[in-house]
Scaffold this motif. Structure first.
Motif, mmCIF file in Angstrom:
data_model
loop_
_atom_site.group_PDB
_atom_site.id
_atom_site.type_symbol
_atom_site.label_atom_id
_atom_site.label_comp_id
_atom_site.label_asym_id
_atom_site.label_seq_id
_atom_site.Cartn_x
_atom_site.Cartn_y
_atom_site.Cartn_z
ATOM 1 N N VAL A 76 34.466 -26.596 -27.464
ATOM 2 C CA VAL A 76 34.914 -27.778 -26.732
ATOM 3 C C VAL A 76 33.666 -28.610 -26.459
ATOM 4 O O VAL A 76 32.789 -28.203 -25.692
ATOM 5 N N VAL A 77 33.581 -29.758 -27.128
ATOM 6 C CA VAL A 77 32.430 -30.656 -26.990
ATOM 7 C C VAL A 77 32.866 -31.799 -26.078
ATOM 8 O O VAL A 77 33.862 -32.464 -26.346
ATOM 9 N N THR A 78 32.123 -31.997 -24.996
ATOM 10 C CA THR A 78 32.501 -33.035 -24.029
ATOM 11 C C THR A 78 31.386 -34.051 -23.847
ATOM 12 O O THR A 78 30.205 -33.738 -23.964
ATOM 13 N N ASP A 79 31.834 -35.285 -23.580
ATOM 14 C CA ASP A 79 30.910 -36.317 -23.126
ATOM 15 C C ASP A 79 31.371 -36.671 -21.710
ATOM 16 O O ASP A 79 32.045 -35.869 -21.068
ATOM 17 N N ASP A 80 31.081 -37.858 -21.238
ATOM 18 C CA ASP A 80 31.435 -38.205 -19.863
ATOM 19 C C ASP A 80 32.938 -38.228 -19.607
ATOM 20 O O ASP A 80 33.386 -37.859 -18.529
ATOM 21 N N LYS A 81 33.722 -38.679 -20.588
ATOM 22 C CA LYS A 81 35.149 -38.862 -20.331
ATOM 23 C C LYS A 81 36.063 -38.214 -21.356
ATOM 24 O O LYS A 81 37.276 -38.204 -21.187
ATOM 25 N N ASN A 82 35.508 -37.705 -22.432
ATOM 26 C CA ASN A 82 36.351 -37.195 -23.511
ATOM 27 C C ASN A 82 35.893 -35.820 -23.971
ATOM 28 O O ASN A 82 34.773 -35.394 -23.683
ATOM 29 N N GLU A 83 36.773 -35.165 -24.716
ATOM 30 C CA GLU A 83 36.417 -33.897 -25.323
ATOM 31 C C GLU A 83 36.924 -33.856 -26.754
ATOM 32 O O GLU A 83 37.891 -34.525 -27.110
ATOM 33 N N LEU A 84 36.244 -33.056 -27.544
ATOM 34 C CA LEU A 84 36.559 -32.895 -28.952
ATOM 35 C C LEU A 84 36.570 -31.400 -29.240
ATOM 36 O O LEU A 84 35.673 -30.677 -28.811
ATOM 37 N N SER A 123 41.030 -37.476 -23.844
ATOM 38 C CA SER A 123 40.490 -37.672 -22.504
ATOM 39 C C SER A 123 40.421 -36.348 -21.759
ATOM 40 O O SER A 123 41.340 -35.544 -21.817
ATOM 41 N N ASN A 124 39.315 -36.145 -21.071
ATOM 42 C CA ASN A 124 39.211 -34.962 -20.218
ATOM 43 C C ASN A 124 39.269 -35.342 -18.751
ATOM 44 O O ASN A 124 39.001 -34.541 -17.877
ATOM 45 N N VAL A 125 39.632 -36.604 -18.494
ATOM 46 C CA VAL A 125 39.807 -37.078 -17.129
ATOM 47 C C VAL A 125 41.262 -36.850 -16.745
ATOM 48 O O VAL A 125 42.166 -37.311 -17.448
ATOM 49 N N PRO A 126 41.502 -36.130 -15.658
ATOM 50 C CA PRO A 126 42.896 -35.878 -15.272
ATOM 51 C C PRO A 126 43.632 -37.178 -15.002
ATOM 52 O O PRO A 126 43.083 -38.118 -14.424
ATOM 53 N N LYS A 127 44.869 -37.218 -15.476
ATOM 54 C CA LYS A 127 45.692 -38.397 -15.230
ATOM 55 C C LYS A 127 46.163 -38.371 -13.786
ATOM 56 O O LYS A 127 46.440 -37.318 -13.229
#
Length: 190
Positions: free
Chosen positions: A132-140, A171-175
């Protein structure tokens, strides 16, 4: 998991005391079947202990007896603490094989050396791991397979990948949950 500057690796966690004689129930993060054998040296809450008895209660959970821990209160004092071992006690792996603690936090670049993010988690899927590769707001989600992983350098804490076609960031930011407005029901007293 490990602090990259540390000399210890976390291999489990004390879940709870067990019984009145100081046994502890642990959850193991180690796939080394000898990790918690009798006479093994481990650290819990920065204290060194020697395992005096070990009993598997399920594939992820063990009951341990430790030298010097002979009462339920002493076992309770360890509850919630991480269990660690010296990195020198970790077996060497074959070339191009890595422990999870070596990869967590690693920078991931694409084949053009563009930073994609950092490995924040490793999912065990059975067929292969998924990073799981993450940046500030997303994941891949990156499959850990030979034609995707081009290079891993634990010394520079960097991985280079060939991004498979079709993988998309999510997006890895909770809705935000929409609040439901409820209509007040009017009732008549009879």
């Amino acid at each position: 998991m490990i602090n990259k500057d540390s000399t210890k690796v976390i291999v489990g966690k004390v879940v709870s005391p067990h019984g009145i004689k100081g046994q502890i129930r642990i959850e193991t993060d180690s796939d080394n079947p000898n990790r918690f054998q009798i006479n093994a040296s481990i650290s819990i809450a920065d204290q060194a202990f020697t395992v005096t008895n070990s009993q598997e209660i399920s594939p992820k959970y063990l009951l341990l007896s430790l030298e010097g821990v002979t009462t339920r209160q002493k076992a309770s004092d360890l509850q919630g603490s991480a269990i660690s071992v010296e990195t020198a006690a970790i077996p060497k792996l074959p070339i191009d094989t890595y422990y999870h603690y070596q990869l967590i936090g690693m920078s991931v670049l694409d084949e053009n050396s563009v930073l994609l993010g950092n490995i924040s988690e490793i999912l065990n899927t059975g067929a292969n791991d998924v990073y799981v590769v993450t940046d500030d707001k997303n994941e891949l989600l990156i499959p850990a397979i030979a034609n995707v992983i081009l290079m891993v350098d634990v010394n520079t804490n960097m991985m280079k990948i060939s991004l498979p076609e079709g993988l998309e960031w999510r997006s890895n930011v909770p809705k935000k949950l929409k609040s439901k407005k409820t209509k007040a029901k009017l009732t008549k007293k009879i």
